[in-house]
Design an enzyme around this catalytic site. Structure first.
Site, short mmCIF file in Angstrom:
data_model
loop_
_atom_site.label_atom_id
_atom_site.label_comp_id
_atom_site.label_asym_id
_atom_site.label_seq_id
_atom_site.Cartn_x
_atom_site.Cartn_y
_atom_site.Cartn_z
N SER A 16 10.12 -46.96 -13.99
CA SER A 16 10.98 -46.63 -15.13
C SER A 16 11.41 -45.17 -15.15
CB SER A 16 10.28 -46.97 -16.44
OG SER A 16 9.05 -46.28 -16.54
N ASP B 188 7.03 -39.40 -24.45
CA ASP B 188 6.10 -40.36 -25.04
C ASP B 188 4.75 -40.32 -24.30
OD1 ASP B 188 6.72 -41.46 -22.62
OD2 ASP B 188 7.42 -43.38 -23.40
N HIS C 113 7.02 -40.79 -20.06
CA HIS C 113 8.40 -40.66 -19.57
C HIS C 113 8.93 -39.24 -19.78
CE1 HIS C 113 7.99 -45.06 -20.08
NE2 HIS C 113 8.62 -45.04 -18.92
#
Lengths: 245, 245
Positions: free
Chosen positions: B11, B194, B197
């Site tokens: 991600s 977070d 990320h």
């Protein structure tokens, strides 16, 4: 192989991966479904773009010579020229000027080239943005002893309308950036950084309009296949099951 | 045809074209010289990445079967996994966990796959970032009744060191993101959004480190050919001269 979306244009395209840029947003939007390919050329007008076509879209990447190779047709190409064509013929950027009628013919030729090469590809025109003349005077590209703007609000509107009429004649979609941007009452400062190039809100307008027009013709992430399973579709109790062909 | 730079990862790669993202910055950096291709897969660990390799880098895009087709070898591939492998085996994201030794073997396999396919391509490993556990507790991916973090600072460091050792064993470059990011005294807030990320400064670190490592192996915009003339090289008195072959 993922389908491609080409972004073909001038500096407003070349700079579209700067922070907050519309090209980057488009790549993010299609992150799992399509490859966005940057083909922006700062300073270019449609006359130069025509000369560049065979290099920008080389024969080896076309599908023309092999029916089996249809996957290599991009799903969409954005064509975003006019800001440089609209430079005034008697000001410092006159070498970039292209007369209005030739601009229209050139856009027609670019669209024809792409449609002949890739009949199923969606070609999307984008009009030049409105010019903020005060911004241009504050941010000239080079020495400007005349103290006069090299491009005007009025001329950008003429080229924008010409772009829209070409889209109509070709039966293809168009983003009317010139008008859309001016719906922001502070467009000069919110949408433009130097009277010509895009600031944050201007990039947002281009991105929103481009994905809206693409959606109208069926090009949206949800309508495209993903090549590999999304995390939400992977069974936590047997993750590898998702990877069995 | 322009050379390609593939970004292969989880991600943190998939999201690299969000505002200020390192993938977008890389595209902007190579705007006229190389195509950056996004191959990020949220949630993936190296075990799933291995299963995905043939789809991510399909045979039709390789040069293997035709010596004449050498142009299709990318100049570089970034391989950026480990954040998910490092999930703890007894917490809510355990289905993403991969044991440390298997992580190393998998990275070796990914590098071997790429080097076998494209011997001249520069493969660049990137370590996982450090984890901010407080950030993770504030931003869990799903219900977290245990109230325990699903990945830790300590584990991320172990996987980062393993990544670096694989790079050494393979003789390829590596971005030590885990340590680089912690050079910022406020890395938890400045670099991460977070706890995992990337926030703005974190994206900046990845971008700067990737272009630095690419530069070390000779991959930089100035060393790559441009396919069409730059505005500065176009003669204002005879612009079309630049487009004559």
């Amino acid at each position: 192989m993922r389908p491609k979306i080409y972004l073909f244009g001038d500096s407003i395209t070349e700079g579209s991966f700067q922070e907050g840029g519309w090209g980057a947003s488009l790549t993010n939007h299609f992150a799992r479904t399509a490859d966005v390919v940057l083909r922006g050329y700062s300073g270019y007008n449609t006359r130069w773009a025509l000369k560049a076509l065979d290099t920008v879209f080389p024969a080896t990447e076309t599908s023309g010579d092999s029916g089996a190779n249809d996957n290599s047709s991009p799903i969409a190409v954005t064509v975003f020229f006019g800001a440089n064509d609209a430079c005034l013929p008697d000001r410092y950027a006159s070498f970039q000027h292209v007369p209005l009628q030739e601009y229209k013919q050139n856009l027609h030729s670019i669209v024809s080239f792409l449609k002949k090469k890739w009949p199923k590809t969606h070609v999307l025109l984008i009009t030049p943005p409105p010019i903020d003349e005060e911004g241009r005077l504050r941010h000239p590209f080079c020495k400007n002893p005349q103290g006069l703007v090299e491009r005007t609000y009025e001329a950008s509107g003429e080229y924008a309308r010409a772009c829209i009429s070409v889209a109509g004649e070709c039966g293809i979609p168009v983003v009317d950036l010139w008008n859309k941007m001016q719906q922001n009452p502070d467009w000069e400062n919110a949408c433009l950084s130097d009277g010509l190039h895009l600031a944050k809100s201007g990039n947002r307008v281009v991105f929103e309009e481009v994905i809206s027009k693409l959606k109208d013709v069926g090009v949206l992430p949800e309508a495209l296949p993903v090549d590999l399973p999304l995390l939400a579709d992977i069974d936590p109790n047997d993750p590898l099951k998702s990877f069995q062909k």
